[in-house]
Scaffold this motif. Sequence first.
Motif, PDB file in Angstrom:
ATOM      1  N   ASP A 106      25.518  59.867  46.371  1.00 25.64           N
ATOM      2  CA  ASP A 106      26.684  60.702  46.633  1.00 25.64           C
ATOM      3  C   ASP A 106      27.937  59.990  46.153  1.00 25.64           C
ATOM      4  O   ASP A 106      27.882  58.950  45.517  1.00 25.64           O
ATOM      5  N   GLY A 107      29.097  60.577  46.447  1.00 23.56           N
ATOM      6  CA  GLY A 107      30.357  59.997  46.014  1.00 23.56           C
ATOM      7  C   GLY A 107      30.779  60.516  44.654  1.00 23.56           C
ATOM      8  O   GLY A 107      30.150  61.399  44.068  1.00 23.56           O
ATOM      9  N   GLY A 108      31.876  59.949  44.152  1.00 25.48           N
ATOM     10  CA  GLY A 108      32.376  60.306  42.840  1.00 25.48           C
ATOM     11  C   GLY A 108      31.713  59.473  41.760  1.00 25.48           C
ATOM     12  O   GLY A 108      30.790  58.688  42.011  1.00 25.48           O
ATOM     13  N   ASN A 138      29.387  66.443  44.669  1.00 34.63           N
ATOM     14  CA  ASN A 138      30.474  65.889  45.477  1.00 34.63           C
ATOM     15  C   ASN A 138      31.167  67.010  46.247  1.00 34.63           C
ATOM     16  O   ASN A 138      31.596  68.000  45.656  1.00 34.63           O
ATOM     17  N   SER A 411      33.335  64.875  37.072  1.00 29.86           N
ATOM     18  CA  SER A 411      32.715  63.616  36.655  1.00 29.86           C
ATOM     19  C   SER A 411      32.947  63.346  35.179  1.00 29.86           C
ATOM     20  O   SER A 411      33.188  62.201  34.769  1.00 29.86           O
TER      21      SER A 411
END
Length: 508
Positions: A106-108, A138, A411
């Motif tokens: 997960d996360g950016g 995200n 992204s």
Amino acid sequence: MWIYQGFTSRGGAMAALLLLLLPVFFPTLFTTFISASPSILSESIIAKPRHSSLFKSALQRETTPEEKAEIWTPLANQGWKPVTDSGLFSTELSGKSEGYLQVFLDGGLNQQRMGICDAVAVAKILNATLVIPYLEVNPVWQDSSSFMDIFDVDHFIDVLKDDISIVKELPDEFSWSTREYYSTAIRPTRIKTAPVHASANWYSENVSPVLRSYGIAAIAPFSHRLAFDNMPKDIQHLRCKVNFRALVFVPHIRALGDALIHRLRYPASKDEGDGENYPEETNGPQKFVAVHLRFDKDMAAHSACDFGGGKAEKLSLAKYRQIYWQGRVLNSQFTDEELRSQGRCPLTPEEVGLLLAALGFGNNTRLYLASHKVYGGAARIAALRRLFPLMENKKSLASSEERGEIKGKASLLAAVDYYVGMHSDIFISASPGNMHNAMVGHRTYHNLKTIRPNMQLLGQLFLNKNLTWPEFQDAVIEGHANRQGEIRLRKPAKSLYTYPAPDCMCNA
């Protein structure tokens, strides 16, 4: 609409107060309202300049040729170099694989990047075959881009072929092992108890048995699930190899990044040709600074700082925190003065401009703005643009056709910014974060100049409304004398992706 009008009129504070009461009496309506129009909570509030005296002085600044030469001088050789010797940077491929390892990240983009590096290391520890990591959507940016959409997967596999086995997808016999499969019930092949900064032994003791029993193990959550300390040297070297050599962006991201870099260095080429035959300026390439304004709505709300939008802004950001973090933001317990004096507030675009001006950058400095979406939009950026009118970003540099492949994909947008930032003469970030940490480490690895704002010093300086420009400038220069890319050795528990020496570098 009435709330929007209230925010942009003299009754903004009253409208914000009504918004606070809305979830109490009509929670379903409020949730629907926020989901449909989350930007209304904060984006429409116009903040006034907070440092008008310093700003006026900065507009009138003059930079001497000596100051210009010093600020643009590349870093001297610091006696460190990347670990590139194959005997150190490569590990021997082990025997038969114990099974397939899946990780869900997960996360950016930059948090996922670090997770990918750790996933390779864990696969090596377990003698497992790594399945190309799955990138979660995200919740903030709503981007569903996959690993293969962002990174050159064939390059990734080729660089690591002597270290671990990697497959792009599972064989048919394990096709059932999907994200959806693990989200519906407890599964024996899913490991969800990996502690933050787990040791190599933890994986050997807790994941290896699952691999041996089922031939596959899926770890979710995985981010930050591998320790930085007490790791075998070959595992540390492998993590460095992944981060600095194996992970490169897909060709179309690199091509767009190269086009933007050329247009920054040769401004006359911005509107010329298709990127193949750029006209070269007679005075040579221009230098530029990449500025990461980590100043989106999410960051502004989470910081709990005051950004000059008055009572309406304070109330709306407080409500944003309540909805998204349910009172888990510790900063909200402190006053703005306390947070700023401790260096816990992100720099606004105005403050970044004042910092750059004080460091000696003139108003003809070319800036590349590396940011997805700035809280407050063009109005918030206006002060920075007045100080540095030669400011560009992806939209101003690239055609609509060039942006088409990355439009709406956070992204990929971040990947372009990262690529341009890595090729800038100087990089600076408005506050610490995953992009800042990844870029600082990557540029340190290549001995590139990177300004790390002294957040505590700047917070205290900006609180002092009686400070003159000469006093401010002297304090800024002194406080950043050793914060421009100097090697800092990694301390215990710190990330080798931010501090690559000594794990990824040799003291030659």
